[in-house]
Design an enzyme around this catalytic site. Structure first.
Site, PDB file in Angstrom:
ATOM      1  N   ASP A   1      -2.247  10.005   4.301  1.00 32.44           N
ATOM      2  CA  ASP A   1      -4.185   9.538   4.402  1.00 32.44           C
ATOM      3  C   ASP A   1      -4.440  10.731   5.325  1.00 32.44           C
ATOM      4  O   ASP A   1      -4.419  10.601   6.642  1.00 32.44           O
ATOM      5  CB  ASP A   1      -4.190   8.077   4.585  1.00 32.44           C
TER       6      ASP A   1
ATOM      7  N   ARG B   1      -7.863  -0.229   0.876  1.00 35.90           N
ATOM      8  CA  ARG B   1      -8.297  -1.391  -0.067  1.00 35.90           C
ATOM      9  C   ARG B   1      -9.079  -0.619  -1.320  1.00 35.90           C
ATOM     10  O   ARG B   1      -9.355  -1.753  -2.726  1.00 35.90           O
ATOM     11  CB  ARG B   1      -9.599  -1.563   1.235  1.00 35.90           C
TER      12      ARG B   1
ATOM     13  N   ASP C   1       1.524   5.776   6.127  1.00 36.60           N
ATOM     14  CA  ASP C   1       0.233   4.958   4.660  1.00 36.60           C
ATOM     15  C   ASP C   1       0.670   4.901   3.440  1.00 36.60           C
ATOM     16  O   ASP C   1       0.259   3.791   3.489  1.00 36.60           O
ATOM     17  CB  ASP C   1      -1.397   5.534   5.240  1.00 36.60           C
TER      18      ASP C   1
ATOM     19  N   GLU D   1      -9.702   3.702   1.966  1.00 32.43           N
ATOM     20  CA  GLU D   1      -8.964   4.124   0.665  1.00 32.43           C
ATOM     21  C   GLU D   1      -8.239   2.994   0.009  1.00 32.43           C
ATOM     22  O   GLU D   1      -7.892   2.980  -1.033  1.00 32.43           O
ATOM     23  CB  GLU D   1      -8.639   6.023   0.446  1.00 32.43           C
TER      24      GLU D   1
ATOM     25  N   LYS E   1       0.678  -0.603   0.159  1.00 35.04           N
ATOM     26  CA  LYS E   1       0.191   0.103  -0.670  1.00 35.04           C
ATOM     27  C   LYS E   1       0.838   1.480  -0.064  1.00 35.04           C
ATOM     28  O   LYS E   1       1.583   1.283   0.728  1.00 35.04           O
ATOM     29  CB  LYS E   1      -0.958   0.114   1.388  1.00 35.04           C
TER      30      LYS E   1
ATOM     31  N   ASP F   1     -12.266   7.335   3.687  1.00 33.83           N
ATOM     32  CA  ASP F   1     -10.762   6.858   4.582  1.00 33.83           C
ATOM     33  C   ASP F   1     -10.833   5.862   4.518  1.00 33.83           C
ATOM     34  O   ASP F   1      -9.266   5.306   4.500  1.00 33.83           O
ATOM     35  CB  ASP F   1     -10.718   7.992   6.042  1.00 33.83           C
TER      36      ASP F   1
ATOM     37  N   LYS G   1     -10.153  12.996   8.455  1.00 40.38           N
ATOM     38  CA  LYS G   1      -9.665  12.407  10.204  1.00 40.38           C
ATOM     39  C   LYS G   1      -9.677  13.168  11.276  1.00 40.38           C
ATOM     40  O   LYS G   1      -9.142  13.972  10.648  1.00 40.38           O
ATOM     41  CB  LYS G   1      -8.412  11.398   9.866  1.00 40.38           C
TER      42      LYS G   1
HETATM   43  N1  BES Z   1      -4.603   3.828   6.788  1.00 40.93           N
HETATM   44  C1  BES Z   1      -5.223   3.753   7.971  1.00 40.93           C
HETATM   45  C2  BES Z   1      -5.841   2.622   8.144  1.00 40.93           C
HETATM   46  C3  BES Z   1      -4.424   3.046  10.030  1.00 40.93           C
HETATM   47  C4  BES Z   1      -4.402   3.560  10.387  1.00 40.93           C
HETATM   48  C5  BES Z   1      -2.456   2.728   9.271  1.00 40.93           C
HETATM   49  C6  BES Z   1      -3.963   3.871  12.115  1.00 40.93           C
HETATM   50  C7  BES Z   1      -2.157   3.184  10.585  1.00 40.93           C
HETATM   51  C8  BES Z   1      -2.820   3.239  11.672  1.00 40.93           C
HETATM   52  C9  BES Z   1      -6.722   3.670   6.788  1.00 40.93           C
HETATM   53  O1  BES Z   1      -6.553   3.844   5.373  1.00 40.93           O
HETATM   54  C10 BES Z   1      -8.199   3.355   7.580  1.00 40.93           C
HETATM   55  O2  BES Z   1      -8.014   5.231   8.006  1.00 40.93           O
HETATM   56  N2  BES Z   1      -8.917   2.800   7.629  1.00 40.93           N
HETATM   57  C11 BES Z   1      -9.493   3.275   8.066  1.00 40.93           C
HETATM   58  C12 BES Z   1     -11.544   2.032   8.050  1.00 40.93           C
HETATM   59  C13 BES Z   1     -12.533   2.584   7.870  1.00 40.93           C
HETATM   60  C14 BES Z   1     -12.691   3.487   7.598  1.00 40.93           C
HETATM   61  C15 BES Z   1     -13.210   1.245   7.750  1.00 40.93           C
HETATM   62  C16 BES Z   1      -9.553   2.831  10.097  1.00 40.93           C
HETATM   63  O3  BES Z   1      -9.208   2.258  10.227  1.00 40.93           O
HETATM   64  O4  BES Z   1     -10.338   3.869  10.736  1.00 40.93           O
HETATM   65 ZN    ZN Z   2      -4.839   4.996   4.584  1.00 45.51          ZN
HETATM   66 ZN    ZN Z   3      -7.577   5.474   5.490  1.00 41.73          ZN
END
Ligand code: BES
Ligand code: ZN
Ligand code: ZN
Length: 501
Positions: free
Chosen positions: A274, A355, A292, A353, A269, A351, A281
């Site tokens: 992000d 996937r 990220d 993103e 990834k 967020d 966020k």
């Molecule tokens: N990059 C984040 C996941 C992440 C969180 C990585 C903390 C490292 C530390 C990812 O893109 C994300 O924001 N995921 C969301 C998904 C949700 C919106 C379904 C999450 O985990 O909150």
């Molecule tokens: Zn992310």
């Molecule tokens: Zn994200």
């Protein structure tokens, strides 16, 4: 820091700091520690009594030898239970570099104890990893500390072994350890760099530099925004839309000199920042989001080490690289995008993103006709809720592949745990107006539903997904060979996995 193997002669082993691991509860010293004790007229056993030092892991004691040994100082390091495991060897070596710097030592000798819990090359490899990984600091933006760190640099770290015969075996492990640790540090550097510096373009330049350094074995294709449009990579394009930085898909290929026995793809990834996009966020969650692209950085670390390790496996390193930002041009919640594979996604939360970009990159990887695909992604906060900050979640459609990955991780001391791709949850990712939606609509099982989403873009190739949202970044200096900051997690496991294929 030069790392060498040296035959151990108690009296004449010269060093500024002689590191001697001592097992727990040892009433009497044994092996090389006993030989040193004898040669020094009981210096080590006296120190143990004075300091009530019992060899507990994490404890240490130091003393000046006052000419009773060729070394200037001795550092006793608690080694815990006998025999010495690779994990403990790695940690002890890391602690010795930190203590050596404090003692202003330029030449360190690390005496391997009797009672090794693994073959000598593996222990020597672990010691090397500990020394290099534990000594790393990201100080580019701290001028004073950087100067001090450079001044206190350790010149030589010797792994002291029993005899001439062992020197060759240790050297083999040291070499392997050096290559894998340098690759890990390369990944750390890329992740530690702020997102304003490590833009998609800069990250692509880095990938190109890796290919340029090894033109014989590594080739690279960089697909730019126009190429992505031609390829119909709707996922990557949708995530990149809100950013001023254009997206890329990089594809590195390592080809061995001999005919390749197997072909694998490592997908990372590569979101350079992000922000969450329009589903912005909160600021606290955004602070660390330069990490990220840690999956992409790990993939690049792996690719950089392959020419030297020379496995007879063809390896494809692939990453969709872009930035997730909010703007008037950004993808909106409710937008529907068509991916390269043709499946459509309803973006309900911008967020989620990772996937969406991986949907395209995984499909691109599968079209190469490889024997296995492994992706590494800082994909979900839910994985950290499930497994904590130090353990990565592994999900797979293939039993043999997960086992290979978990075995490789265990031997490298990287913590990974399998999570199930629960078939009953698959329905949670089906959308009302598209094939899939990018969030499940429940707070629970988020790492798994993300894994199930990715699986929708794999037809039949054995595939494994490593969610390293937790271990990609160390918040504290808890693990000695993983100082605070980017960890380079995944690099060593993948290199071990590739070499054992
Ligand atoms: N990059 C984040 C996941 C992440 C969180 C990585 C903390 C490292 C530390 C990812 O893109 C994300 O924001 N995921 C969301 C998904 C949700 C919106 C379904 C999450 O985990 O909150
Ligand atoms: Zn992310
Ligand atoms: Zn994200």
């Amino acid at each position: 820091m030069r790392i060498i193997a040296q035959a151990h002669e108690p009296k004449s082993l010269a060093a500024d700091l002689l590191v001697v691991p001592v097992f727990k509860g040892a009433k009497r010293l044994s092996g090389p520690a006993a030989a040193l004790d004898k040669a020094s007229g009981g210096l080590l056993s006296d120190l143990m009594v004075q300091e009530k030092f019992e060899g507990k892991e994490g404890k240490h004691a130091t003393l000046r030898t006052m000419g009773r040994l060729a070394a200037t100082k001795v550092l006793l390091l608690g080694a815990g239970d006998k025999p010495l495991s690779e994990m403990t060897a790695r940690k002890l070596a890391a602690r010795s570099t930190v203590l050596a710097r404090q003692a202003h030592a330029k030449k360190v000798a690390f005496v391997l104890p009797d009672g090794l819990g693994a073959p000598l090359p593996d222990i020597a490899e672990a010691v090397t990893e500990g020394a290099i990984l534990g000594d790393y600091r990201f100080l580019k933006y701290k001028d004073e500390q950087m100067k001090e760190h450079a001044e206190k640099a350790i010149d030589e770290f010797a792994v002291a072994v029993a005899g001439k015969k062992d020197v060759a075996a240790a050297e083999k492990g040291i070499r392997q350890g050096e290559i894998c640790s340098r690759a890990t540090i390369l990944a750390r550097g890329l992740v530690n760099e702020p997102a304003s510096e490590m833009t998609p373009e800069r990250l692509v330049h880095f990938a190109q530099a890796i290919a340029k350094a090894n033109p014989k074995r590594i080739s690279i294709k960089v697909h730019d925004e126009k190429a992505l449009r031609d390829m119909k990579a709707g996922g990557i394009l949708a995530v990149a839309k809100g950013s001023d930085e254009p997206p890329y898909l990089v594809h590195l290929t390592y080809k061995p000199a001999k005919k390749a026995r197997k072909k694998v793809a490592i997908v990372g990834k590569g979101i350079t920042f992000d922000s969450g996009g329009l589903s912005l966020k909160p600021s606290e969650s955004m602070e660390d989001m330069k990490i990220d692209m840690a999956g992409c950085a790990a993939m690049l670390g792996v690719m950089s080490a392959l020419p030297e390790l020379a496995p007879d496996v063809e390896v494809h390193g692939i990453s969709g690289i872009c930035e997730n930002m909010p703007s008037g041009k950004a993808t909106r919640p409710g937008d529907i995008v068509r991916t390269m594979k043709g499946k459509t996604i309803e973006i309900l939360n911008t967020d989620a993103e990772g996937r969406v970009t991986l949907a395209d990159t995984l499909h691109y990887a599968e079209k190469l006709g490889v024997d296995a695909i492994v992706d590494m992604a800082t994909l979900t906060g839910a994985c950290m809720v499930a497994l904590g900050q130090e353990v990565a979640g592994v999900m797979s459609n293939d039993r043999k592949l997960v086992k290979r990955i978990l075995d490789a991780a265990a031997s490298e001391g990287e913590l990974m745990w399998e999570l199930p791709l629960v078939e009953e949850y698959r329905g949670l990712m089906k959308a009302h107006q598209a094939d899939l939606k990018n969030i499940s609509g429940t707070r629970y099982g988020g790492a798994i539903t993300a894994g199930l989403f990715l699986e929708e873009f794999i037809d039949k190739t054995p595939w494994a997904h490593i969610d390293l949202a937790g271990p990609a970044w160390a918040e504290k200096d808890t693990v000695p060979h993983q100082p605070r900051g980017a960890t380079g997690f995944g690099v060593r496991t993948m290199l071990e996995f590739i070499q054992k294929l």
